[in-house]
Design an enzyme around this catalytic site. Structure first.
Site, PDB file in Angstrom:
ATOM      1  N   ASP A 147       1.477   2.205  -8.662  1.00  0.00           N
ATOM      2  CA  ASP A 147       0.454   2.150  -7.644  1.00  0.00           C
ATOM      3  C   ASP A 147      -0.798   1.591  -8.180  1.00  0.00           C
ATOM      4  OD1 ASP A 147       0.034   3.976  -4.875  1.00  0.00           O
ATOM      5  OD2 ASP A 147      -1.804   3.584  -5.912  1.00  0.00           O
TER       6      ASP A 147
ATOM      7  N   ASP B 277      -0.304  -3.850  -9.725  1.00  0.00           N
ATOM      8  CA  ASP B 277      -0.182  -4.313  -8.195  1.00  0.00           C
ATOM      9  C   ASP B 277       1.222  -4.438  -7.731  1.00  0.00           C
ATOM     10  OD1 ASP B 277      -0.296  -5.886  -6.009  1.00  0.00           O
ATOM     11  OD2 ASP B 277      -1.643  -7.236  -7.110  1.00  0.00           O
TER      12      ASP B 277
ATOM     13  N   ASP C 118       6.607   2.166   0.993  1.00  0.00           N
ATOM     14  CA  ASP C 118       5.665   2.795   1.889  1.00  0.00           C
ATOM     15  C   ASP C 118       4.283   2.208   1.952  1.00  0.00           C
ATOM     16  OD1 ASP C 118       5.188   4.991   3.877  1.00  0.00           O
ATOM     17  OD2 ASP C 118       4.185   6.109   2.466  1.00  0.00           O
TER      18      ASP C 118
ATOM     19  N   CYS D 216       2.753   4.165   8.293  1.00  0.00           N
ATOM     20  CA  CYS D 216       2.670   5.252   9.086  1.00  0.00           C
ATOM     21  C   CYS D 216       1.516   4.505  10.434  1.00  0.00           C
ATOM     22  CB  CYS D 216       1.686   6.554   8.723  1.00  0.00           C
ATOM     23  SG  CYS D 216       0.097   6.078   7.533  1.00  0.00           S
TER      24      CYS D 216
END
Length: 381
Positions: free
Chosen positions: A126, A154, A254, A316
């Site tokens: 992350d 990154d 994700d 999402c």
């Protein structure tokens, strides 16, 4: 207390326009009270359900279509069932090497660790160090970190492959003889040098790495393959095409998105202020940047995947631009990529995306937050 439900009348005109442009029904934001929250129970802990119910003072309703998931009252935080479905779509098997390219805040990372069963390896990446530190805390809290390693990096340029066992014996090492400090068992105690480095980073005021920054290893378990390895080998970037044979078996991307499919997230803007929504979600320049970022994350995740491996891309967001359009652009540029059918999804309460084999969860259809899922495999070319 203010009513937590957002109705079309209470949503700001700019957001309503955004929904209309993307063909989304604003009524879904009035469904928050009818969508359960979900938790995931560690496999093998079913016998403790009565004790958990007593402690939480609520009943756990088993989710029939997703193993180990239970619906709970909306006041208790957990992991949304749609997010769990994205992880389950990877079909992770014990002993595999798995990469979670956008790992924070960590619920999916923990689920992946459980699926590995203490065998294989799990790499979490992350760009935000404080968020990845929260992942580290979760892994340690639930005793899931033995086979894990976490890198602040990154995701669009991360290039470290699973640990090559030959490096542990010094064969194939890229280290110079005078630069061979080895990694001992991980400890939360940091050296003076590391503390000074962190202090300088805070002073510089940059919370995120640039794409040219070297990945920072902030955690590794005792069975991650790094203990005894020289640090320069642990941070060795992969060579061109090396991932074809030595890459990850499974990759989860994700990706960062506008979060418009997360009903609870959008509700927060009623308290944060709708102007904040304009800046974080509706700003055209930021949205364009997101599309570019999503494609780069997907591209790099696929680059790190071994031939025959599987990658799941999810967001999402419910917009076509951040989902099907990204998938279409990616497929046009990568002849070795092929969409896979998600076999376990036959019993899931979701619908097909506009591209065959992609899936969409939404509040009305799934009783979950919105989520888009696409699964790829890498072909031998």
């Amino acid at each position: 207390m203010a009513d937590a439900r957002s109705t079309p009348e209470s949503l700001p005109p700019a957001f309503l326009e955004f929904l209309q442009e993307n063909g989304l029904d604003p009524m879904m934001y009035s469904m928050a009270d009818t969508i359960p929250r979900y938790i995931r129970l560690k496999p093998g802990m079913e016998a403790q359900i009565p004790e958990i119910q007593s402690e939480l003072k609520c009943h756990l309703d088993k989710v029939s279509w997703l193993p180990d998931f239970y619906a709970i009252p909306p006041q208790i935080y957990g992991i949304d069932a749609a997010s769990g479905a994205a992880v389950l779509a990877l079909d992770v098997q014990p002993g595999e090497h798995v990469l979670d390219l956008c790992a924070a805040p960590g619920a999916k990372l923990c689920m992946l660790a459980d699926m590995l069963g203490g065998r294989g390896s799990l790499t979490g990446v992350d760009v935000a160090k404080h968020r990845l530190a929260a992942c580290r805390t979760m892994l340690q809290k639930y005793s899931l970190g033995d086979c894990c390693r976490l890198f602040v990096a990154d995701g669009t340029s991360f290039s470290i492959l699973p640990v090559n066992s030959s490096l542990g014996s010094g064969e194939g090492s890229t280290c110079l003889k005078d630069n061979g400090s080895t990694l001992s068992e991980w400890t939360s105690k940091r050296s003076w040098k590391d503390r000074q480095k962190s202090k300088k980073a805070r002073t510089a005021g940059s919370p995120h790495l640039t794409s040219t920054s070297e990945p920072e290893l902030i955690y590794y378990g005792k069975h991650s393959g790094l203990v005894g390895l020289r640090k320069c080998d642990a941070l060795r970037p992969s060579a061109d095409d090396e991932a074809q044979t030595s890459g990850y078996d499974k990759v989860l991307v994700d990706a960062e998105c506008t979060h418009d499919g997360s009903i609870k997230h959008i509700q927060k803007f009623e308290f944060w202020g709708w102007k904040t929504l304009d800046q974080r979600v509706l700003d055209a320049e930021r949205t364009d940047d997101l599309h570019h970022l999503q494609l780069r994350l997907l591209t790099n995740g696929f680059k790190l995947l071994k031939t025959g491996g599987s990658l799941v891309y999810s967001t999402c967001s419910l917009t076509v631009a951040q989902n099907e359009n990204v998938v279409q652009q990616f497929l046009c540029k990568h002849s070795s990529a092929e969409l896979q059918k998600i076999d376990s999804a036959d019993s899931w309460p979701c619908r097909s995306g506009s591209i065959f084999k992609t899936l969409r969860f939404d509040p009305a259809t799934s009783q979950t937050s919105g989520l888009f899922v696409a699964k790829f495999t890498k072909l031998q070319i």
